[in-house]
Design a protein around this motif. Structure first.
Motif, short mmCIF file in Angstrom:
data_model
loop_
_atom_site.label_atom_id
_atom_site.label_comp_id
_atom_site.label_asym_id
_atom_site.label_seq_id
_atom_site.Cartn_x
_atom_site.Cartn_y
_atom_site.Cartn_z
N GLY A 64 1.86 -4.69 2.38
CA GLY A 64 2.11 -3.63 1.32
C GLY A 64 0.65 -2.88 1.67
O GLY A 64 0.66 -1.45 1.75
N PHE A 65 -0.37 -3.37 1.64
CA PHE A 65 -1.80 -2.71 1.91
C PHE A 65 -1.78 -2.16 3.29
O PHE A 65 -2.43 -1.01 3.09
CB PHE A 65 -2.59 -3.73 1.63
N GLU A 66 -1.36 -2.89 4.19
CA GLU A 66 -1.50 -2.13 5.48
C GLU A 66 -0.67 -0.75 5.51
O GLU A 66 -1.18 0.35 6.25
CB GLU A 66 -0.91 -3.07 6.48
N LEU A 67 0.55 -0.75 5.10
CA LEU A 67 1.17 0.39 5.13
C LEU A 67 0.59 1.49 4.10
O LEU A 67 0.52 2.67 4.26
CB LEU A 67 2.59 0.05 4.37
N ALA A 68 0.19 0.94 2.88
CA ALA A 68 -0.53 1.72 1.99
C ALA A 68 -1.73 2.52 2.71
O ALA A 68 -1.84 3.65 2.49
CB ALA A 68 -1.09 0.97 0.89
N PHE A 69 -2.33 1.76 3.40
CA PHE A 69 -3.79 2.41 4.01
C PHE A 69 -3.41 3.18 5.34
O PHE A 69 -3.94 4.18 5.59
CB PHE A 69 -4.72 1.13 4.29
N TYR A 101 7.22 12.83 -5.17
CA TYR A 101 6.51 12.04 -4.29
C TYR A 101 7.78 10.67 -3.95
O TYR A 101 8.30 10.50 -4.44
CB TYR A 101 5.26 11.48 -5.23
N ARG A 102 7.00 9.82 -3.13
CA ARG A 102 7.48 8.82 -2.51
C ARG A 102 6.93 7.53 -2.84
O ARG A 102 5.48 7.65 -2.35
CB ARG A 102 8.03 8.79 -1.18
N LEU A 103 7.41 6.35 -3.11
CA LEU A 103 6.74 5.19 -3.01
C LEU A 103 7.16 4.42 -1.69
O LEU A 103 8.36 4.14 -1.95
CB LEU A 103 6.78 4.39 -4.35
N ILE A 104 6.22 3.75 -0.87
CA ILE A 104 6.60 2.83 -0.02
C ILE A 104 7.23 1.41 -0.65
O ILE A 104 6.29 0.96 -1.53
CB ILE A 104 5.75 2.51 1.08
N THR A 105 8.49 1.09 -0.47
CA THR A 105 8.92 0.12 -1.52
C THR A 105 9.64 -1.02 -0.66
O THR A 105 10.55 -1.07 -0.06
CB THR A 105 10.01 0.52 -2.51
N GLY A 138 -11.77 3.95 -2.12
CA GLY A 138 -11.36 3.36 -0.70
C GLY A 138 -11.44 2.06 -0.65
O GLY A 138 -11.03 1.31 0.49
N LYS A 139 -11.35 1.36 -1.88
CA LYS A 139 -11.29 -0.09 -2.04
C LYS A 139 -10.16 -0.46 -1.92
O LYS A 139 -9.09 0.36 -2.47
CB LYS A 139 -12.03 -0.45 -3.34
N LYS A 140 -9.52 -1.72 -1.80
CA LYS A 140 -8.45 -2.39 -1.54
C LYS A 140 -7.89 -2.81 -3.20
O LYS A 140 -8.62 -3.91 -3.32
CB LYS A 140 -8.36 -3.47 -0.63
N VAL A 141 -7.01 -2.08 -3.57
CA VAL A 141 -6.92 -2.66 -5.16
C VAL A 141 -5.51 -2.46 -5.42
O VAL A 141 -4.68 -1.98 -4.94
CB VAL A 141 -7.64 -1.44 -6.22
N MET A 142 -5.24 -3.18 -6.57
CA MET A 142 -3.79 -3.75 -6.83
C MET A 142 -3.61 -3.72 -8.43
O MET A 142 -4.58 -3.81 -9.05
CB MET A 142 -3.13 -4.77 -6.02
N THR A 143 -2.25 -3.76 -9.11
CA THR A 143 -1.64 -4.06 -10.19
C THR A 143 -0.35 -4.51 -10.12
O THR A 143 0.20 -4.47 -9.12
CB THR A 143 -1.85 -2.86 -11.19
N ASN A 145 -1.01 6.01 0.64
CA ASN A 145 0.07 6.21 0.00
C ASN A 145 0.43 4.98 -0.72
O ASN A 145 0.07 3.76 -0.18
CB ASN A 145 1.40 6.34 0.77
N PRO A 146 0.70 5.10 -2.11
CA PRO A 146 0.80 3.76 -2.94
C PRO A 146 2.09 2.93 -2.21
O PRO A 146 3.16 3.56 -1.79
CB PRO A 146 1.25 4.14 -4.31
N ALA A 147 2.18 1.73 -2.13
CA ALA A 147 3.16 0.99 -1.69
C ALA A 147 3.55 -0.02 -2.97
O ALA A 147 2.49 -0.32 -3.69
CB ALA A 147 2.67 -0.08 -0.64
#
Lengths: 360, 253
Positions: free
Chosen positions: A156-161, A136-140, A73-78, A165-167
Motif C-alpha cells: 500500500g505504501f509503495e503504491l501510495a508513494f 478522486y480515487r483511492l488505490i484499494t 513526505g513522511k510515511k504515515v498511516m491511520t 495518492n492515498p492507498a
C-alpha cells in the motif's frame, strides 16, 4: 528459516507497519480494529525505529494528522472501522486533492449508522466510488488472509508513494479479527530526513536555499486552474487503472460460471466452488485484490465464454455493479449477500448459485 | 541630492520585510491580517529560522497566507490546523511549527482540535485572529461575535438566547495544563504592534523550549465585514472588542 507467527489480522497490520519503516501512525479506537493501535502502543516503536504513534482526540483529528505528516513526505498511516472512516472522509478528499501518499486501513463493520461491530463489506461504495467530495480515487487493496494484511502494508505504501495518492487496505471485520499464521515482512529502516527530501522534493520539511518554498494545498479558486488539477488527477488514475490491477483466479479457464468475491467472501466462495466442482459444475472464482483499479478487463474477457457471474458480498450488493459494468450485458450477473454482520455459509452460497442460474 | 543618492542603502529608513513575498495581498485595506503577517515574517527572519519553520494555513480569509510568507506551508481543512501541526511537530521535532487561524476556524469548527493540541502540550505556536466575524464567507456570525453585534446571520444583532455568548476561548485555553503561554494582543497602534511582535517571538521561542503550546490571540478588525472605515473599525474595536477580550497575558509560565 522464515519465522511463522500466529496472530490477528489487525495485529499483523501493526507489526508490518513497524517493520516497513512507517514514520507515524495516528488513530482513534473503534471496534473491530482497535488491536492495530493497541499492538503499536505495546510494541512502543518510538524506542526502536523512532516511529511516532499517537492516539488522537477523534477520527477527524487523526486523518488530519495523517495529512500533516504526509505533506512532509513522511510515511504515515491511520486505521479505523466504518463509522470512523465516514468521519475521515473530509480529510481523505483533501489528501487525494493535495496528492499526498499515505496508507488508510478500514476494517469494515455493519452499518448504516452505528450499526454493529460484526463484520461487513458495505463500505465498498464509500471506498471505491468516492466517500468524500470531488472526483478522486483511492488505490484499494482487499486482503482475504492475515498474511495479506501484513503484506499489503508495504504494498500500500509503495503504491501510495509511486502515485502520490492515498492507498486503502479495505478489510472486513473477519480478516481483522481472525487469527492465522503469518510470516511478517523483513525489517526496513525508516528513511532518514535526507532520504525523505530526496524522495519527496515537494514535502514541507522546511525550505532549503536551493528551492522555492513548498506549498501543500488542494485549493485553486480559478476554474481553469482547478480543471487542470482535475485533469492531472484523472490522467494519473488512468495510468493506475492500466498498470496496477491485481486479482487472483481459480478454475476460471474452463468455467461456465464465475464467482466474483473479495476478502472473506472470496474464501467462502472458494469452498462453494470446490463443492460445486465435485458435483460436476464448472465453477471458477475471480478474487479482485485491487477493488480500485477494478479487474474490469479480465472480467470482460471471461464474459466472452462464461454463462454467468455471481457476486457474493457481505452487503446488499455493491461490487456487483462493477461486475455488471464489466460484463456489459453479455451474460447474466447475479448476486447473493448477507448484511448486518451475518455471513453466508458455503451451503447457502451453493443453494443460491443453483437458484440464481436455474440449475439442479 | 538626486533620486539615486536618496536610494543608497545607507539612506534607507524602511524596507519591505524580507520574508514577505512580492504577491499582492488579497486582504481588504485596513484589515489586521496584513500587519500580523508582516510581524510573523519579521520574527522568522530576525530569528534566522526561515528554513526551520513550517506554517499551517486555515480556511477563512487567511487561507492564502501561504502566498505571502516565504516559508514551507501546508493548507489545512477548516479547523484542523492544530491536528495537522501536531503531526508535523511530532515527525519533525526540531522544526518551528505554527498555525494561523481565524475565529471560526479555531473557536467554532476546530474547537476540539484546538483544545486537544493544547492539552497534549504540543510544542507549536497558535496565532489566533479574532475579528468577531466570518470575513471570507461574507460576514456571518462567529463564536466571538459580540452580543448585539450585527452580522448577515444575526441581522438584528447577536442575541445570547438564540446564539449563545461570545466565546472567550483563550481564557479556556489558559486553563489547560498543556499551554505555557496564552496572550491577547492587538495591532491597532504602534505600541500595540511592538508588543504583539514580542508575543510572536516568545511563542516561536517556546516551540523549542518544550514548555507546551503557545497561543497568541490578536483582537482584530474586519472593517469590511463590520461595515466601517478602517479608522472607525479600530476605534470600535478599542471600545467594544477589548471590553469583552481584554488585552494582555492570560498565562505566561
Amino acid at each position: 528459516m522464515e519465522e511463522i507467527k500466529l496472530m490477528k489480522g489487525n495485529e499483523a497490520i501493526a507489526h508490518a507497519a513497524i517493520r516497513c519503516g512507517t514514520d507515524g501512525y495516528f488513530g482513534y479506537p473503534i471496534t473491530p480494529q482497535s488491536e492495530v493501535m493497541e499492538t503499536l502502543m505495546d510494541e512502543a516503536p518510538w524506542n526502536t525505529t523512532g516511529m511516532v504513534v499517537l492516539q488522537a482526540e477523534s477520527e477527524v483529528a487523526a486523518i488530519n494528522m495523517v495529512y500533516g505528516g504526509a505533506a512532509c513526505g513522511k510515511k504515515v498511516m491511520t486505521s479505523s472501522s466504518s463509522p470512523g472512516m465516514s468521519l475521515k472522509q473530509e480529510g481523505v478528499s483533501y489528501i487525494a486533492g493535495a496528492e499526498l501518499p499515505c496508507l488508510l486501513v478500514n476494517v469494515m463493520r455493519g452499518g448504516p449508522g452505528l450499526g454493529t461491530i460484526q463484520p461487513s463489506q458495505a463500505d465498498y461504495f464509500q471506498t471505491v466510488k468516492g466517500g468524500g467530495h470531488g472526483d478522486y480515487r483511492l488505490i484499494t487493496l482487499a486482503p482475504s488472509t492475515v498474511q495479506e494484511m501484513a503484506d499489503f502494508v508495504d504494498l500500500g505504501f509503495e503504491l501510495a508513494f509511486r502515485y502520490n495518492n492515498p492507498a486503502m487496505i479495505l478489510a472486513d471485520g473477519i480478516v481483522g479479527q481472525m487469527m492465522e499464521k503469518v510470516v511478517l515482512p523483513p525489517f526496513k529502516p525508516r528513511r532518514t530526513n535526507d532520504e525523505v527530501r530526496k524522495q519527496c522534493p515537494w514535502g514541507t520539511m522546511g525550505k532549503t536555499d536551493d528551492r522555492e518554498r513548498n506549498i501543500i494545498t488542494s485549493l485553486a479558486l480559478e476554474a481553469d486552474v482547478m480543471e487542470a488539477t482535475n485533469n492531472r488527477l484523472q490522467a494519473k488514475y488512468r495510468i493506475i487503472e492500466e498498470k496496477e490491477v491485481l486479482f487472483e483466479e481459480q478454475n476460471c479457464e474452463d468455467a461456465d460460471y464465475v464467482f466474483v468475491a473479495f476478502g472473506s467472501a472470496a474464501r467462502l466462495c472458494g469452498n462453494a466452488m470446490d463443492a460445486l466442482r465435485e458435483q460436476g459444475f464448472k465453477v471458477g472464482l475471480l478474487r479482485p485484490i485491487t477493488l480500485w483499479p477494478f479487474p474490469t478487463k479480465r472480467i470482460a474477457e471471461l464474459a466472452q465464454k462464461a454463462k454467468g457471474f455471481m457476486s457474493v458480498e457481505l452487503s446488499a450488493g455493491q461490487m456487483v455493479e462493477d461486475v455488471r459494468l464489466a460484463v456489459n450485458g453479455k451474460v447474466p450477473v447475479t448476486f447473493h449477500g448477507r448484511m448486518g454482520g451475518n455471513i453466508p455459509s458455503a451451503e447457502e452460497i451453493i443453494e443460491k448459485f443453483k437458484e440464481n442460474f436455474n440449475l439442479k | 541630492m538626486t533620486k539615486q543618492d536618496i536610494l543608497k542603502p545607507e539612506n534607507l529608513v524602511y524596507q519591505k520585510t524580507k520574508l514577505l513575498t512580492k504577491n499582492v495581498m488579497h486582504y481588504c485595506p485596513g484589515c489586521s491580517h496584513g500587519v500580523i503577517h508582516k510581524l510573523i515574517a519579521e520574527v522568522i527572519d530576525e530569528m534566522g529560522i526561515q528554513n526551520e519553520t513550517i506554517g499551517v494555513a486555515p480556511v477563512g480569509c487567511a487561507v492564502f497566507a501561504y502566498n505571502y510568507i516565504d516559508i514551507d506551508w501546508q493548507q489545512a481543512a477548516h479547523g484542523r490546523a492544530p491536528a495537522v501541526a501536531t503531526a508535523i511537530k511530532r515527525l519533525l521535532p526540531e522544526k518551528y511549527v505554527f498555525t494561523y487561524q481565524g475565529d471560526g476556524d479555531l473557536a467554532a469548527i476546530g474547537t476540539a482540535e484546538t483544545i486537544h493540541a493544547c492539552n497534549r502540550g504540543d510544542n507549536i505556536a497558535i496565532f489566533f485572529i479574532n475579528n468577531g466575524i466570518y470575513g471570507m464567507t461574507g460576514g456571518q456570525m462567529a463564536p466571538t461575535t459580540l452580543e448585539g453585534m450585527k452580522t448577515v446571520t444575526t441581522p438584528s444583532g447577536r442575541n445570547h438566547e438564540m446564539n449563545g455568548y461570545p466565546l472567550k476561548i483563550s481564557d479556556m485555553l489558559a486553563l489547560i495544563d498543556g499551554t505555557c503561554y496564552v496572550t491577547r494582543q492587538s495591532v491597532d497602534k504602534l505600541p500595540a504592534v511592538m508588543k504583539a511582535k514580542k508575543a510572536i517571538r516568545k511563542a516561536f521561542e517556546n516551540c523549542q523550549l518544550k514548555k507546551g503550546t503557545s497561543v497568541v490571540e490578536f483582537v482584530s478588525t474586519c472593517n469590511t465585514g463590520w461595515g466601517m472605515s478602517p479608522h472607525k473599525a479600530n476605534l470600535w474595536m478599542q471600545e467594544n472588542m477589548t471590553a469583552r477580550y481584554p488585552l494582555g497575558d492570560i498565562k505566561n509560565i
